[in-house]
Design a protein around this motif. Structure first.
Motif, short mmCIF file in Angstrom:
data_model
loop_
_atom_site.label_atom_id
_atom_site.label_comp_id
_atom_site.label_asym_id
_atom_site.label_seq_id
_atom_site.Cartn_x
_atom_site.Cartn_y
_atom_site.Cartn_z
N ALA A 85 0.84 -1.20 0.00
CA ALA A 85 0.00 0.00 0.00
C ALA A 85 0.87 1.25 0.00
N LYS A 86 1.94 1.23 0.78
CA LYS A 86 2.85 2.39 0.84
C LYS A 86 3.52 2.58 -0.52
N HIS A 87 3.93 1.48 -1.14
CA HIS A 87 4.54 1.54 -2.48
C HIS A 87 3.55 2.10 -3.50
N ALA A 88 2.33 1.63 -3.45
CA ALA A 88 1.30 2.12 -4.37
C ALA A 88 1.02 3.60 -4.13
N GLU A 89 1.04 4.00 -2.88
CA GLU A 89 0.82 5.41 -2.55
C GLU A 89 1.95 6.28 -3.10
N ASN A 90 3.18 5.81 -2.93
CA ASN A 90 4.33 6.54 -3.49
C ASN A 90 4.25 6.60 -5.01
N LEU A 91 3.87 5.49 -5.63
CA LEU A 91 3.72 5.45 -7.08
C LEU A 91 2.63 6.41 -7.53
N ALA A 93 1.64 9.11 -5.98
CA ALA A 93 2.12 10.47 -5.79
C ALA A 93 3.06 10.85 -6.93
N MET A 94 3.91 9.90 -7.33
CA MET A 94 4.83 10.17 -8.43
C MET A 94 4.04 10.40 -9.72
N HIS A 95 3.04 9.59 -9.96
CA HIS A 95 2.21 9.76 -11.15
C HIS A 95 1.46 11.09 -11.09
N GLU A 96 1.06 11.51 -9.91
CA GLU A 96 0.36 12.78 -9.76
C GLU A 96 1.30 13.93 -10.13
N GLU A 97 2.55 13.85 -9.69
CA GLU A 97 3.53 14.87 -10.04
C GLU A 97 3.74 14.91 -11.56
N ARG A 99 1.61 13.90 -13.84
CA ARG A 99 0.38 14.40 -14.45
C ARG A 99 0.34 15.92 -14.38
N GLN A 100 0.72 16.47 -13.23
CA GLN A 100 0.71 17.92 -13.08
C GLN A 100 1.73 18.58 -14.02
N ALA A 101 2.90 17.94 -14.16
CA ALA A 101 3.92 18.50 -15.06
C ALA A 101 3.42 18.49 -16.50
N VAL A 102 2.80 17.38 -16.91
CA VAL A 102 2.26 17.30 -18.27
C VAL A 102 1.14 18.31 -18.45
N GLU A 103 0.31 18.46 -17.45
CA GLU A 103 -0.79 19.42 -17.52
C GLU A 103 -0.25 20.85 -17.68
N LYS A 104 0.80 21.20 -16.93
CA LYS A 104 1.39 22.53 -17.05
C LYS A 104 1.99 22.73 -18.44
N LEU A 105 2.65 21.71 -18.95
CA LEU A 105 3.24 21.80 -20.29
C LEU A 105 2.15 22.00 -21.34
N LEU A 106 1.07 21.22 -21.24
CA LEU A 106 -0.03 21.37 -22.20
C LEU A 106 -0.69 22.73 -22.08
N ASP A 107 -0.85 23.21 -20.87
CA ASP A 107 -1.44 24.54 -20.67
C ASP A 107 -0.57 25.62 -21.32
N ALA A 108 0.75 25.50 -21.14
CA ALA A 108 1.66 26.49 -21.73
C ALA A 108 1.59 26.45 -23.25
N ARG A 109 1.58 25.25 -23.83
CA ARG A 109 1.50 25.13 -25.29
C ARG A 109 0.17 25.66 -25.80
N LEU A 110 -0.91 25.32 -25.10
CA LEU A 110 -2.24 25.79 -25.53
C LEU A 110 -2.31 27.31 -25.45
#
Length: 149
Positions: A85-91, A93-97, A99-110
């Motif tokens: 569960a801790k590993h999945a939670e860390n994973l 959180a990493m995926h969330e980071e 996702r946020q980075a990709v979202e910021k990149l897409l927002d900047a391009r848009l």
């Protein structure tokens, strides 16, 4: 002599009946004793009670060992599940980071495309207005010359 025979016969009958009655009572008492013996067993001896206690203690030790082993297995499983569960939670959180980075990149391009598109759209709109204005001006001049002319 007839009465003596009758008395003798009656006495024999009574003696036979009494003998049968005695046998019947003896049989009844013997059956009751057998039932009583079966119903109430003899009091256990100290040795038999000690053997029974040893058997109970042996069985309880076995059950205690089995219970301890099962508790250890469940504890181990719970610890594994907690680690997963801790590993999945860390994973997550990493995926969330990510996702946020990709979202910021897409927002900047848009945003860049919208600015670029806005400039292009403004130019196209301006040229469309100039051309349509010139067309209507020319059409107005032509209509005025035809009517006034």
């Amino acid at each position: 002599m007839g009465i003596e025979i009758i008395a003798l016969l009656a006495g024999s009958a009574v003696a036979g009946a009494l003998s049968a009655l005695v046998e019947w009572v003896r049989d009844l008492l013997q059956r009751r004793a057998e039932v009583h013996e079966v119903a109430t067993p003899a009091a256990p001896t100290i040795e038999s009670r000690a053997d029974e206690l040893a058997e109970i203690l042996k069985r309880s030790t076995t059950l205690l060992n089995e219970l301890t082993a099962e508790i250890q297995a469940r504890t181990s499983t719970a610890m594994e599940m907690e680690a997963k569960a801790k590993h999945a939670e860390n994973l997550a959180a990493m995926h969330e980071e990510q996702r946020q980075a990709v979202e910021k990149l897409l927002d900047a391009r848009l945003e860049a495309r919208l600015k670029e598109s806005g400039k292009t759209s403004f130019r196209q709109g301006m040229w469309l207005n100039i051309i349509s204005g010139a067309f209507f001006f020319a059409a107005g001049v032509v209509v005025t010359l035809l009517i006034g002319g």
